[in-house]
Design a protein around this motif. Structure first.
Motif: not given
Length: 450
Positions: A121-124, A126-127, A305, A308-310, A363
């Motif tokens: 869950p890269q989005g979480v 990253t947050l 930002a 983050g999702r990469s 990550s």
């Protein structure tokens, strides 16, 4: 999760601009006020993996509630403390209280990923990283503003509303019956002896690291002897605090810990050493020194930002490492009359690794650590960051002495440049980073069960 996790970075960062005002108010030199930094890091370096193991075994809610209460107590003690020893004690209490937030958050994220079958869950993640980085990089600015409004004691008082909010949110929203893999499988033993040996080993090593000298070499010998005893016990324990066999065989995870240590060394040396130089040698006030670090915040948040999702963890770590080397080299060019514009460019440069290295290492750990020990592994990641911070504190004390002058900053710059180069070398040599985040969803344990 975010409210609990930011309690630590706000206390590690906000003190940066308060060291000089505290020293002036209490008549303490920089070598003594450095204990305000070292005391918190000593407590958190030991406490993070210990509390993380408790989270692995029993879930995060109770530990999060107890940690928030300790933070409130530490903030109150620091607000009324009349002398430096009590201020250091308050910082130790704050350090212990902030140990639960990050391991609890990582355990909750991994537990939810197992439940849903989502591998990364890269989005979480990253947050979580962005929120901690936001607090870490704006902490000095916030501290400068608070000092300007109400004096240095406000940097302790600010913990009260944040800790109370974290306590209320944990009480209201954290699940009471959190999935704890170790507990479900009957592995509920608590290795108190191993924890004690770990704490004693790390304490002896860190006390030497805080004041490295020939007369303190016996501390290093004690740390080595305790460390051997700790390893021997953990190899024999049925439920070890740290499974040294698994940890020793997980070279990619050990490399991640080493990179985090080196990243913490540079990050905190800049945060505390450069900030003190701005006030002592460049002549800026605490408020202005804090405001000057705002561009670091902007670049760190912006780059995190955007990336983050990469899943390209290796590229993040490599680019962050290059910018860190460039920034450390630039410290060698600074002087008492360096223009503000060039200082802004420098802090922008340091913001890039601030945004990339923590995110990349977090990550990497998420993919490399055993799920049943996710919280304690996350705690160890923070421990290695604090080891870097303590090394930074020792270097600042050694190179600056009574005053943060330009010669001391240049010596510190050479030291940091060597560490940044070593970290970049570790990234280049670790080929396993190319596979982090690329595992297909059907390889996930939850997906296989489904």
């Amino acid at each position: 999760m975010i409210m609990g996790a930011v309690l630590n970075p706000i206390n590690t960062a906000i003190i940066a601009v308060a060291l000089v005002p505290i020293g002036r108010a209490l008549g303490a030199p920089a070598s003594q006020t450095a204990w305000l930094v070292s005391g918190l890091y000593l407590a958190t370096a030991i406490g993070q993996p210990v509390v993380g193991r408790l989270v692995d075994l029993h879930g995060p809610r109770r530990l999060a509630l107890a940690g928030s209460a300790l933070v409130a107590l530490g903030g109150l003690l620091g607000t009324v403390a009349p002398n430096l020893p009590l201020l250091v004690a308050a910082r130790v209490v704050l350090g212990l209280g902030t140990c639960a937030g990050y391991p609890a958050a990582m355990a909750l994220i991994r537990g939810e990923a197992s439940r849903t079958g989502e591998d990364s869950p890269q989005g979480v993640l990253t947050l979580l990283t962005l929120s901690s980085q936001t607090i870490a990089v704006v902490g000095p600015t916030l501290g400068g503003l608070l000092i300007g409004l109400g004096g240095w004691r406000t940097t302790f008082l600010v913990n009260l509303p944040i800790a109370l909010a974290a306590f209320w949110l944990a009480h209201r929203r954290m699940p009471r019956d959190h999935h704890a893999p170790a507990k479900e499988q009957g592995r509920t033993g608590l290795d108190l002896g191993g924890m004690l040996l770990f704490a004693l080993t790390l304490t002896a090593a860190l006390l030497f690291l805080m004041e490295p000298s020939a007369q303190h070499l016996p501390l290093l010998a004690v740390a080595l002897a305790l460390g051997l005893g700790f390893a021997r016990r953990e190899l024999r324990a049925p439920e070890p605090f740290l499974d040294v066999r698994v940890l020793g065989g997980n070279l990619p995870l050990l490399a991640t810990f080493a990179r985090q240590l080196l990243a913490g060394l540079t990050m905190y040396a800049v945060l505390f050493g450069f900030t003190q130089w701005l006030q002592d040698a460049r002549g800026l006030s605490a408020t202005h020194a804090g405001l000057l670090l705002l561009p670091l915040s902007a670049s760190a948040l912006g780059i995190a930002a955007l990336t983050g999702r990469s899943p390209r963890i290796r590229l993040k770590l490599a680019v962050g490492g290059v910018f860190q080397v460039v920034g450390c080299a630039a410290l060698l060019l600074l002087g008492p009359t360096t223009a503000i514009g060039w200082l802004v460019v420098l802090v922008l440069c340091f913001g890039v690794p601030q945004g990339l290295l923590n995110l990349g290492n977090q990550s990497a750990l998420y993919a490399q650590a055993d799920e049943q020990r996710m919280a304690s592994s996350a705690g160890l990641l923070r421990t290695f960051m604090y080891l870097g911070a303590l090394a930074a504190s020792a270097a600042i004390s050694a190179f600056f002495g009574q005053r943060a002058d330009t010669d001391g900053l240049h010596h510190l710059g050479w030291f940091l440049l060597a560490g940044a180069a070593l970290q970049l070398l570790l990234v280049a040599l670790d080929r396993t980073l190319d596979r982090v985040g690329t595992r297909p969803a059907h390889d996930h344990p939850a997906a296989k069960d489904a």
